[in-house]
Structure formats: C-alpha cells, structure tokens
Design an enzyme around this catalytic site. Structure first.
Site, PDB file in Angstrom:
ATOM      1  N   CYS A  60      40.797  37.335  43.601  1.00 39.92           N
ATOM      2  CA  CYS A  60      40.179  38.271  42.869  1.00 39.92           C
ATOM      3  C   CYS A  60      39.288  37.582  41.872  1.00 39.92           C
ATOM      4  CB  CYS A  60      41.038  38.891  41.649  1.00 39.92           C
ATOM      5  SG  CYS A  60      40.221  40.468  40.637  1.00 39.92           S
ATOM      6  N   ASP A  62      38.532  37.693  38.838  1.00 40.03           N
ATOM      7  CA  ASP A  62      39.176  37.599  37.438  1.00 40.03           C
ATOM      8  C   ASP A  62      38.959  36.279  37.129  1.00 40.03           C
ATOM      9  OD1 ASP A  62      40.895  37.188  35.451  1.00 40.03           O
ATOM     10  OD2 ASP A  62      41.402  39.401  35.793  1.00 40.03           O
ATOM     11  N   ARG A  64      40.636  34.644  35.295  1.00 43.03           N
ATOM     12  CA  ARG A  64      41.909  33.914  34.905  1.00 43.03           C
ATOM     13  C   ARG A  64      42.595  33.240  36.073  1.00 43.03           C
ATOM     14  NH1 ARG A  64      44.249  38.794  31.715  1.00 43.03           N
ATOM     15  NH2 ARG A  64      43.206  39.823  33.567  1.00 43.03           N
ATOM     16  N   HIS A 116      46.788  39.244  41.789  1.00 43.93           N
ATOM     17  CA  HIS A 116      47.423  38.751  40.427  1.00 43.93           C
ATOM     18  C   HIS A 116      47.691  40.052  39.869  1.00 43.93           C
ATOM     19  CE1 HIS A 116      43.919  39.690  37.661  1.00 43.93           C
ATOM     20  NE2 HIS A 116      43.261  39.948  39.031  1.00 43.93           N
ATOM     21  N   CYS A 119      45.879  42.902  37.212  1.00 39.94           N
ATOM     22  CA  CYS A 119      44.530  43.198  37.839  1.00 39.94           C
ATOM     23  C   CYS A 119      43.788  44.292  37.308  1.00 39.94           C
ATOM     24  CB  CYS A 119      44.528  43.119  39.399  1.00 39.94           C
ATOM     25  SG  CYS A 119      43.270  43.215  40.153  1.00 39.94           S
TER      26      CYS A 119
HETATM   27 CO    CO Z   1      42.052  41.375  39.400  1.00 39.00          CO
END
Ligand code: CO
Length: 237
Positions: A60, A62, A64, A116, A119
């Site tokens: 992803c 993202d 993190r 994750h 999400c």
């Molecule tokens: Co995500």
C-alpha cells in the site's frame, strides 16, 4: 473567547506546519549519504553497479508501511510497487510492467502482496461516501467485499470487519497475480517462484503471513489456468 480563538489559531498553525521542511529533506539526504559512506566508502559504487533483488513487494502507498523497513532489508534487495490498498488489477499497465520486469528480467523468487490493518483505502471502500476519482479504484475492493459478503456481513464490529477485508483483499490480489500470464508462464519455466500474501499490523509492526503462498495454479478456478504458447503449439502438431 479571545484566548480560545488564539489557541485555535496557534493549534491550526502548528498542525499546518510541515514536520520536515523542504530544506530539511535535502539536509536529510546529505546526512544519509555521509552515514552510509562513513560505514562503507564504496557503498554507492556497489549500489550503482546494478540490482539483483529476489523479492517483489506490492504494498500500500500508506507512509507507515515502507517495504525495506518492514522487512529489515537494504536498498537493492526489494523491487517495489505500491498503490492505494495494494490492488493488483489485470488491466493496470503500471503493475503489469513492474511484475513483468521483476519476474522475467530480475527473476525474483518471491512476490509479496502486503496489505496492512488500518488501511484507509479499504476503510473507504467499505463506506458509501464519494471521495472523487479514487472511487473507481476502490471499486476493486468493493468487488472483493461482494465476493465475501456472506462472511463479512456477519461481523458486526466495524473495525474487525475492516481488518478481515484487509486480509481478504490481500488474498484476492495474490490470486489476481497468479491469474496473469506473466506468473503462469514463469511457473512453467522455473520452480523457484512463489506468490505470498501478508498483512502488516501497524500497531505492532509485525507481519501476519496469510499462509496462501502459491507456486502453481492449483488454488485457482480451472477457468483461470491458461495453457502456455508452447502447450498450444504442441496440441496443434
Ligand atoms: Co493502506
């Protein structure tokens, strides 16, 4: 009242201030270069010589869940593709190009789809709000929900339902990869290529292996197992 307004303004200013200024990013880069070359003066010389990663990471976007940090690997060790909610769509030229290059040129041994928990893409796909152009992308995840609605609709807790959809989405994307001619043709040529599904727990940092690693078309519906060009030629003789 004035104090509250002032406080609100101060907070607003604080939150709108970037954590890293543009200049700090450049400084961060020169610090990183210095750190690396202090440890190994030939570090960048070796890195520039070429790459032979054995892993393709599809994760992803993202911020993190960075591939190298999560797996404690170094630059040069993981080939990476990321998008919102780690979707592997068979008409996405970007994903297919990365997959083709990784499998057929770099000859990676492991393709990892890494979802994750927490999400935002998956959470948005579970809702009914419009978010703009991304709604078209999230449709792929809504399709995953539809496939598993009988299970998901029974989970009354929203957070737990989202967690389960994160897992089911990662699994579905593994199957999507296995359905490509890129993966299936590679399996006919070599037996050292596996496709895996993971979910990262961003609250602990730990990875949950979904235990659906695939190295053949056995887990796919029969309709998705394609004959290779060589097999087609053989049946025509
Ligand atoms: Co995500």
């Amino acid at each position: 009242m004035e104090t509250l307004t002032q406080q609100h303004k101060e907070n607003k200013n604080k939150s709108s201030q970037p954590k890293h200024t543009y200049e700090q990013l450049l400084k961060g880069n020169s610090d990183w270069v210095k750190n690396q070359t202090d440890k190994d003066p030939q570090y960048f010389e070796k890195l520039a010589a070429g790459q032979s990663p054995e892993i393709l990471w599809i994760g992803c976007s993202d911020s993190r869940v960075p591939a190298n940090e999560v797996t404690n690997t170094k630059p040069g060790e993981v080939f990476v593709h990321r998008n919102i909610a780690n979707v592997c769509n068979h008409s996405d030229m970007n994903m297919l190009s990365v997959l083709d290059y990784a499998v057929n040129v770099l000859k990676v041994k492991h393709v990892i789809v890494a979802g994750h928990y927490g999400c935002g893409g998956v959470a948005a796909a579970m809702g009914n709000k419009q978010h703009g152009i991304i709604d078209n992308w999230l449709r792929h995840i809504k399709d995953v929900y539809r496939l598993h609605a009988h299970e998901l609709d029974l989970i009354s807790d929203n957070a737990l339902r989202a967690d389960r959809l994160v897992e089911l989405n990662a699994m579905e994307q593994v199957f999507n990869l296995c359905k490509t001619t890129i993966i299936q043709n590679a399996w006919k040529e070599r037996d050292d290529l596996e496709v895996h599904g993971w979910v990262i727990n961003i609250r602990t940092g730990l990875v949950k292996d979904l235990n659906i690693s695939c190295s053949n078309t056995d887990n796919l519906g029969k309709i998705f197992a394609l004959e290779t060009i060589a097999e087609k030629a053989a049946t025509q003789v």
